[in-house]
Design a protein around this motif. Structure first.
Motif, PDB file in Angstrom:
ATOM      1  N   PRO A   1       0.805  -1.221   0.000  1.00  0.00           N
ATOM      2  CA  PRO A   1       0.000   0.000   0.000  1.00  0.00           C
ATOM      3  C   PRO A   1       0.840   1.274   0.000  1.00  0.00           C
ATOM      4  N   LEU A   2       0.279   2.318  -0.575  1.00  0.00           N
ATOM      5  CA  LEU A   2       0.933   3.613  -0.599  1.00  0.00           C
ATOM      6  C   LEU A   2       0.845   4.259   0.773  1.00  0.00           C
ATOM      7  N   LEU A   3       1.871   5.008   1.112  1.00  0.00           N
ATOM      8  CA  LEU A   3       1.897   5.745   2.366  1.00  0.00           C
ATOM      9  C   LEU A   3       2.138   7.210   2.054  1.00  0.00           C
ATOM     10  N   PHE A   4       1.429   8.113   2.721  1.00  0.00           N
ATOM     11  CA  PHE A   4       1.598   9.526   2.471  1.00  0.00           C
ATOM     12  C   PHE A   4       1.897  10.251   3.774  1.00  0.00           C
ATOM     13  N   ALA A   5       2.647  11.325   3.683  1.00  0.00           N
ATOM     14  CA  ALA A   5       2.905  12.183   4.843  1.00  0.00           C
ATOM     15  C   ALA A   5       2.709  13.625   4.420  1.00  0.00           C
ATOM     16  N   GLU A   6       1.768  14.299   5.011  1.00  0.00           N
ATOM     17  CA  GLU A   6       1.501  15.701   4.691  1.00  0.00           C
ATOM     18  C   GLU A   6       2.368  16.567   5.593  1.00  0.00           C
ATOM     19  N   LEU A   7       3.238  17.343   4.993  1.00  0.00           N
ATOM     20  CA  LEU A   7       4.151  18.173   5.750  1.00  0.00           C
ATOM     21  C   LEU A   7       3.501  19.502   6.109  1.00  0.00           C
ATOM     22  N   ALA A   8       4.055  20.139   7.148  1.00  0.00           N
ATOM     23  CA  ALA A   8       3.523  21.431   7.584  1.00  0.00           C
ATOM     24  C   ALA A   8       3.589  22.456   6.459  1.00  0.00           C
ATOM     25  N   SER A   9       4.571  22.303   5.570  1.00  0.00           N
ATOM     26  CA  SER A   9       4.744  23.229   4.455  1.00  0.00           C
ATOM     27  C   SER A   9       3.707  23.015   3.362  1.00  0.00           C
ATOM     28  N   GLY A  10       2.923  21.952   3.488  1.00  0.00           N
ATOM     29  CA  GLY A  10       1.951  21.633   2.451  1.00  0.00           C
ATOM     30  C   GLY A  10       2.474  20.643   1.431  1.00  0.00           C
ATOM     31  N   GLN A  11       3.753  20.319   1.493  1.00  0.00           N
ATOM     32  CA  GLN A  11       4.336  19.354   0.564  1.00  0.00           C
ATOM     33  C   GLN A  11       3.932  17.936   0.967  1.00  0.00           C
ATOM     34  N   THR A  12       3.582  17.122   0.010  1.00  0.00           N
ATOM     35  CA  THR A  12       3.209  15.735   0.268  1.00  0.00           C
ATOM     36  C   THR A  12       4.362  14.813  -0.077  1.00  0.00           C
TER      37      THR A  12
ATOM     38  N   ARG B   1      11.686   0.620  -1.207  1.00  0.00           N
ATOM     39  CA  ARG B   1      10.721   1.696  -0.970  1.00  0.00           C
ATOM     40  C   ARG B   1      11.125   2.914  -1.793  1.00  0.00           C
ATOM     41  N   GLU B   2      10.170   3.452  -2.510  1.00  0.00           N
ATOM     42  CA  GLU B   2      10.371   4.689  -3.260  1.00  0.00           C
ATOM     43  C   GLU B   2       9.767   5.828  -2.459  1.00  0.00           C
ATOM     44  N   ILE B   3      10.525   6.913  -2.284  1.00  0.00           N
ATOM     45  CA  ILE B   3      10.055   8.090  -1.555  1.00  0.00           C
ATOM     46  C   ILE B   3      10.194   9.292  -2.484  1.00  0.00           C
ATOM     47  N   THR B   4       9.067   9.962  -2.728  1.00  0.00           N
ATOM     48  CA  THR B   4       9.075  11.093  -3.656  1.00  0.00           C
ATOM     49  C   THR B   4       8.249  12.245  -3.095  1.00  0.00           C
ATOM     50  N   GLY B   5       8.467  13.436  -3.657  1.00  0.00           N
ATOM     51  CA  GLY B   5       7.671  14.621  -3.352  1.00  0.00           C
ATOM     52  C   GLY B   5       6.979  15.094  -4.624  1.00  0.00           C
ATOM     53  N   ARG B   6       6.300  16.189  -4.523  1.00  0.00           N
ATOM     54  CA  ARG B   6       5.596  16.730  -5.693  1.00  0.00           C
ATOM     55  C   ARG B   6       6.574  17.205  -6.758  1.00  0.00           C
ATOM     56  N   LYS B   7       7.701  17.744  -6.318  1.00  0.00           N
ATOM     57  CA  LYS B   7       8.672  18.282  -7.256  1.00  0.00           C
ATOM     58  C   LYS B   7       9.558  17.168  -7.784  1.00  0.00           C
TER      59      LYS B   7
ATOM     60  N   ALA C   1      15.926   9.668   4.178  1.00  0.00           N
ATOM     61  CA  ALA C   1      15.262   9.590   2.876  1.00  0.00           C
ATOM     62  C   ALA C   1      14.299  10.754   2.679  1.00  0.00           C
ATOM     63  N   GLU C   2      13.445  11.000   3.656  1.00  0.00           N
ATOM     64  CA  GLU C   2      12.460  12.074   3.515  1.00  0.00           C
ATOM     65  C   GLU C   2      13.125  13.437   3.449  1.00  0.00           C
ATOM     66  N   ASP C   3      14.156  13.646   4.242  1.00  0.00           N
ATOM     67  CA  ASP C   3      14.816  14.951   4.233  1.00  0.00           C
ATOM     68  C   ASP C   3      15.549  15.205   2.925  1.00  0.00           C
ATOM     69  N   LEU C   4      16.018  14.150   2.273  1.00  0.00           N
ATOM     70  CA  LEU C   4      16.597  14.320   0.937  1.00  0.00           C
ATOM     71  C   LEU C   4      15.505  14.646  -0.087  1.00  0.00           C
ATOM     72  N   VAL C   5      14.353  14.011   0.058  1.00  0.00           N
ATOM     73  CA  VAL C   5      13.234  14.303  -0.840  1.00  0.00           C
ATOM     74  C   VAL C   5      12.795  15.755  -0.695  1.00  0.00           C
ATOM     75  N   LYS C   6      12.779  16.268   0.512  1.00  0.00           N
ATOM     76  CA  LYS C   6      12.402  17.660   0.739  1.00  0.00           C
ATOM     77  C   LYS C   6      13.334  18.619  -0.002  1.00  0.00           C
ATOM     78  N   GLN C   7      14.546  18.152  -0.273  1.00  0.00           N
ATOM     79  CA  GLN C   7      15.524  18.967  -0.996  1.00  0.00           C
ATOM     80  C   GLN C   7      15.497  18.665  -2.496  1.00  0.00           C
TER      81      GLN C   7
END
Length: 339
Positions: free
Chosen positions: A9-20, A39-45, A76-82
């Motif tokens: 299943p897909l997992l999502f995390a909504e960040l305070a900045s609005g980025q998913t 596991r693949e971790i991606t953002g909108r950008k 992983a997530e902090d790299l995606v944020k960048q």
């Protein structure tokens, strides 16, 4: 050709900045009967940089090491944020990847050897290349993961955009903290196969004690958030029976010989850009590894060496000012597309 056996299943995390942040899990076929967790971790950008694959070391697996669901717990997530496109994987025997039946072999077995794990890496790299329509992947390996990634990069340089090693040994004869624990009493030049079991086992407490050894202060909370440390250890053992980490221990034999200058690969075989990062407080790698690589990387188009002045063995889980922030910055700056 890679084969996806099933998708979790897909997992999502909504960040305070609005980025998913989006997470998607896969099981990939490696050798016959072996399935590898990815596991693949991606953002909108969408990043224009090469995708980056993170590989754990000889202790905790991918999720416990690189993707804890707490602030400061997911490299992983902090790299995606960048803006990075990130994948994490478990080698065979770690977390939810298949563990071959090493019990029937017992002595003289290199369980999850560099050769075996290179097959797992190759299967995942093929999967990432197809999924992202990218020819080259940046490889990041922590400790033993760096040795495995280095071995793979020597074999398949055309698939590798860059190699990033963190707190990894290199093929250099020099003093090593673990030599006495691993060598045979009958022949001190040899690994002690007779008394060292095929599997490395550790409790939650033992994992934290291992981390403690590379933190040079009695108050460990100066280096790490106690709650994060507890979550890390609980997650690391939570994949195994009776909450005891039990992973293939063959990496210890390879590390023993690597620390004596009898390792699995040589720096001259590296033909891709390489970034070697070492925490000054790390007790697995040695300053001699950094120096040897500096001197012997004769065929790489680019090489860079960074020492994190206060970094521990688990620097990616340390407090930001203890090297974690700089680690992320160095990875982002180095991960560029090869010409």
């Amino acid at each position: 050709m890679w084969k996806t056996l099933f998708v979790l299943p897909l997992l999502f995390a909504e960040l305070a900045s609005g980025q998913t942040i989006k997470r998607e899990d896969f099981m990939i076929a490696s050798d016959p009967g072996v399935r590898i967790f990815v596991r693949e971790i991606t953002g909108r950008k969408r990043s224009r940089k090469p995708p980056i694959l993170l590989l754990h070391g000889g202790g905790s697996g991918a999720v416990a090491s690189f993707d804890l669901p707490v602030a400061g717990g997911s490299l992983a997530e902090d790299l995606v944020k960048q803006g990075q496109h990130v994948f994490i994987m478990d080698a065979r025997g770690w977390e939810t990847s298949t563990c071959p039946d090493y019990d029937t072999l017992k002595r003289w077995t290199i369980a999850a050897s560099s050769v075996e794990v290179s097959h797992d890496i190759d299967a995942v790299v093929d999967f990432i290349r197809e999924r992202t329509k990218t020819k080259q992947i940046t490889l990041f390996g922590w400790a033993t993961g760096g040795q495995w990634m280095g071995y793979y990069a020597c074999i398949y340089p055309n698939r590798v955009a860059a190699l990033i090693m963190l707190n990894s040994l290199y093929n250099e004869k020099a003093p090593w903290d673990f030599t006495d624990a691993f060598r045979s009493p009958l022949d001190t030049s040899q690994f002690n196969y007779a008394s060292t079991h095929v599997y490395r086992k550790a409790s939650k407490t033992q994992l934290l004690e291992s981390w403690n050894k590379s933190i040079p202060d009695a108050d460990k909370s100066k280096w790490r958030d106690p709650a994060l440390a507890e979550l890390y250890a609980a997650t690391a053992v939570g994949f195994y029976e009776d909450s005891i980490l039990a992973v293939p221990g063959g990496y210890r034999a390879e590390a023993f010989y690597t620390a004596q200058g009898r390792g699995q690969w040589h720096a001259k075989e590296i033909r891709v850009p390489i970034l070697y990062i070492r925490g000054a407080n790390d007790n697995w790698s040695r300053p001699e590894d950094l120096l040897a690589l500096q001197l012997r990387l004769a065929n790489t188009p680019k090489k860079q060496f960074v020492t994190l002045p206060e970094g521990s063995h688990h620097v990616f889980l340390d407090r930001p000012e203890k090297g974690r922030t700089q680690l992320i910055q160095e990875i982002i700056a180095f991960n560029v597309k090869r010409k």
